[in-house]
Design a protein around this motif. Structure first.
Motif, PDB file in Angstrom:
ATOM      1  N   HIS A 208      12.644  58.812  11.610  1.00 24.34           N
ATOM      2  CA  HIS A 208      13.894  58.759  10.965  1.00 24.34           C
ATOM      3  C   HIS A 208      13.973  58.317   9.622  1.00 24.34           C
ATOM      4  N   VAL A 209      14.436  58.732   8.117  1.00 24.58           N
ATOM      5  CA  VAL A 209      14.033  57.542   6.909  1.00 24.58           C
ATOM      6  C   VAL A 209      15.569  57.956   6.587  1.00 24.58           C
ATOM      7  N   GLY A 210      15.542  56.844   5.120  1.00 21.57           N
ATOM      8  CA  GLY A 210      16.413  57.167   4.194  1.00 21.57           C
ATOM      9  C   GLY A 210      17.306  57.109   4.944  1.00 21.57           C
ATOM     10  N   GLU A 211      18.380  57.437   4.355  1.00 26.17           N
ATOM     11  CA  GLU A 211      20.006  57.295   5.204  1.00 26.17           C
ATOM     12  C   GLU A 211      20.220  58.144   6.221  1.00 26.17           C
ATOM     13  N   GLN A 212      18.748  58.508   7.039  1.00 23.81           N
ATOM     14  CA  GLN A 212      19.126  58.550   8.594  1.00 23.81           C
ATOM     15  C   GLN A 212      18.366  57.502   8.970  1.00 23.81           C
ATOM     16  N   MET A 213      17.860  56.995   8.985  1.00 26.56           N
ATOM     17  CA  MET A 213      17.845  55.591   9.513  1.00 26.56           C
ATOM     18  C   MET A 213      19.114  54.298  10.226  1.00 26.56           C
ATOM     19  N   PRO A 214      19.037  54.312  11.077  1.00 22.54           N
ATOM     20  CA  PRO A 214      19.936  53.663  11.879  1.00 22.54           C
ATOM     21  C   PRO A 214      19.624  51.463  11.207  1.00 22.54           C
ATOM     22  N   ARG A 215      20.238  51.478   9.947  1.00 23.32           N
ATOM     23  CA  ARG A 215      20.186  49.603   9.683  1.00 23.32           C
ATOM     24  C   ARG A 215      21.210  49.118   9.994  1.00 23.32           C
ATOM     25  N   ASP A 219      24.150  40.333   9.352  1.00 21.89           N
ATOM     26  CA  ASP A 219      26.032  39.021   9.173  1.00 21.89           C
ATOM     27  C   ASP A 219      26.609  40.592   9.469  1.00 21.89           C
ATOM     28  N   ASP A 220      26.042  41.492   9.423  1.00 23.76           N
ATOM     29  CA  ASP A 220      26.959  42.300  10.174  1.00 23.76           C
ATOM     30  C   ASP A 220      28.067  42.763  11.716  1.00 23.76           C
ATOM     31  N   LEU A 221      29.637  42.901  11.461  1.00 25.29           N
ATOM     32  CA  LEU A 221      29.658  42.450  12.482  1.00 25.29           C
ATOM     33  C   LEU A 221      29.328  43.185  13.775  1.00 25.29           C
ATOM     34  N   LEU A 222      29.634  42.788  14.876  1.00 23.03           N
ATOM     35  CA  LEU A 222      29.705  43.891  16.074  1.00 23.03           C
ATOM     36  C   LEU A 222      29.543  45.403  16.490  1.00 23.03           C
ATOM     37  N   LYS A 223      30.934  45.643  15.764  1.00 28.13           N
ATOM     38  CA  LYS A 223      31.776  46.527  15.773  1.00 28.13           C
ATOM     39  C   LYS A 223      31.189  47.251  14.847  1.00 28.13           C
ATOM     40  N   ASN A 224      30.476  46.991  13.718  1.00 26.72           N
ATOM     41  CA  ASN A 224      30.398  47.987  12.870  1.00 26.72           C
ATOM     42  C   ASN A 224      28.484  48.199  12.700  1.00 26.72           C
ATOM     43  N   GLU A 228      27.560  51.916  13.446  1.00 30.97           N
ATOM     44  CA  GLU A 228      25.954  52.589  12.580  1.00 30.97           C
ATOM     45  C   GLU A 228      25.208  53.272  13.746  1.00 30.97           C
ATOM     46  N   MET A 229      24.849  52.588  15.348  1.00 35.38           N
ATOM     47  CA  MET A 229      24.711  53.289  16.132  1.00 35.38           C
ATOM     48  C   MET A 229      25.162  54.860  16.618  1.00 35.38           C
ATOM     49  N   LEU A 234      20.958  57.280  16.872  1.00 37.30           N
ATOM     50  CA  LEU A 234      19.529  56.719  17.774  1.00 37.30           C
ATOM     51  C   LEU A 234      19.532  55.532  18.879  1.00 37.30           C
ATOM     52  N   GLY A 235      20.766  55.570  19.661  1.00 36.70           N
ATOM     53  CA  GLY A 235      21.017  54.442  20.337  1.00 36.70           C
ATOM     54  C   GLY A 235      20.518  53.737  20.141  1.00 36.70           C
ATOM     55  N   ALA A 236      20.379  52.969  19.080  1.00 39.11           N
ATOM     56  CA  ALA A 236      19.934  51.777  18.038  1.00 39.11           C
ATOM     57  C   ALA A 236      20.231  51.554  16.995  1.00 39.11           C
TER      58      ALA A 236
END
Length: 326
Positions: A208-215, A219-224, A228-229, A234-236
């Motif tokens: 998965h690349v670009g916008e398909q990557m979960p990233r 400093d992101d909050l865990l809820k965010n 994203e996941m 993708l489970g990660a």
């Protein structure tokens, strides 16, 4: 109809295998200068290896030709009867002919000998009779004779065809090694099958690349990070800094461990609960290697990073399995 007890059937089958195993084992002593000469002729061939055989030898010849072709030695099978009626034109002056005949006296092959000689192509013979017409006419003769057929009547070609097939495999594998034929070369000969997919499929084809990557950012909050996941499925989510360098990964397993510790998903930063020094893989690798790595380390997602450590893709085990990497 004669009825045999189960043990008798087992006994008969075991006898067949023992006879054929002995026949193949005795071929080891015949890997000699004649065998080497045959290999040299095949390696020097500027065209193709043309395999001839009729009856059971024809069936074995077809398999030998197919094995040669799939392991880096261009080859095809020609039926001697058809060659006598036009297919002889398939053989060119750049080819090498390999003829199979247990007796060495197969009429349909002997009829072709003057034509083969006129073309001035090398002739390799695999027979069970070194004194036969075919053996004597050949540039190289390889002895594949057997002490007995496994057939109790001594009539059906059994040990003799097994021995010829085994010698054909020996030639093909010797040539494979001599040519430096690789796993990737083999895969290119089998692009449509599962083996080809497994050996040719690259990480780049399924990641998965670009916008398909979960990233996520550290400093992101865990809820965010959880959102994203969920969005990318993708489970990660891979945790990377602003320049794209991978800092870690946050997975379903990390989430379960965080919940066990009763962390506050609205106040906790993802960097606090991510897996640091996570496993990564480089682009251009075989997908099968990524799958092996996931299985070894019991992980379901794998960041793909380039030589500078920057994130370029994300792999998921389910994608690899669907693509046929196993």
């Amino acid at each position: 109809m004669l009825t045999l007890h189960n043990e008798k059937l087992k006994e008969l089958a075991s006898r067949v295998l023992a006879i054929e195993a002995e026949a193949v084992a005795k071929l080891i002593d015949r890997i000699d200068d004649h065998f080497v000469h045959a290999c040299r002729l095949m390696l020097a061939c500027q065209g193709r290896i043309v395999v001839l055989g009729i009856g059971k030898s024809g069936h074995i010849g077809g398999k030998i030709a197919a094995t040669l072709a799939s392991t880096g030695t261009p080859a095809f099978f020609v039926h001697p009867a058809e060659a006598n009626h036009g297919d002889m034109g398939m053989i060119t002056a750049q080819d090498v002919v390999t003829a199979l005949s247990n007796s060495g006296e197969t009429d349909e092959i002997l009829t072709l000998l003057p034509l083969i000689k006129r073309l001035n192509v090398p002739l390799i013979a695999l027979t069970g009779n070194p004194d036969s017409t075919l053996a004597k006419a050949a540039d190289v003769h390889i002895d594949v004779s057997v002490a007995q057929e496994a057939c109790p009547l001594g009539l059906a070609p059994t040990s003799s065809t097994t021995a010829t097939l085994a010698m054909g495999d020996a030639l093909a594998v010797a040539l494979l090694e001599a040519r430096g034929f690789t796993v990737e070369d083999f895969a290119r000969s089998h692009p449509g099958g599962r083996l080809g997919r497994r050996l040719l499929l690259l990480i780049d084809d399924v990641m998965h690349v670009g916008e398909q990557m979960p990233r996520s950012a550290p400093d992101d909050l865990l809820k965010n990070a959880l959102l994203e996941m969920s969005r990318k499925g993708l489970g990660a989510t891979v945790v990377a800094d602003q320049t794209g360098h991978v800092l870690g990964i946050f997975t379903d397993g990390d989430l379960r461990r965080a919940l066990d510790r009763q962390v506050d998903i609205h106040a906790t930063r993802v960097a606090e609960v991510m897996t640091r020094q996570c496993k990564t893989i480089a682009p251009g690798m075989l997908a099968a290697e990524a799958l092996r790595m996931m299985q070894q380390y019991k992980i379901n997602a794998l960041p793909v990073v380039n030589s500078t450590g920057k994130l370029v893709g994300v792999l998921n085990m389910h994608d690899l399995l669907r693509a046929g990497a196993l």
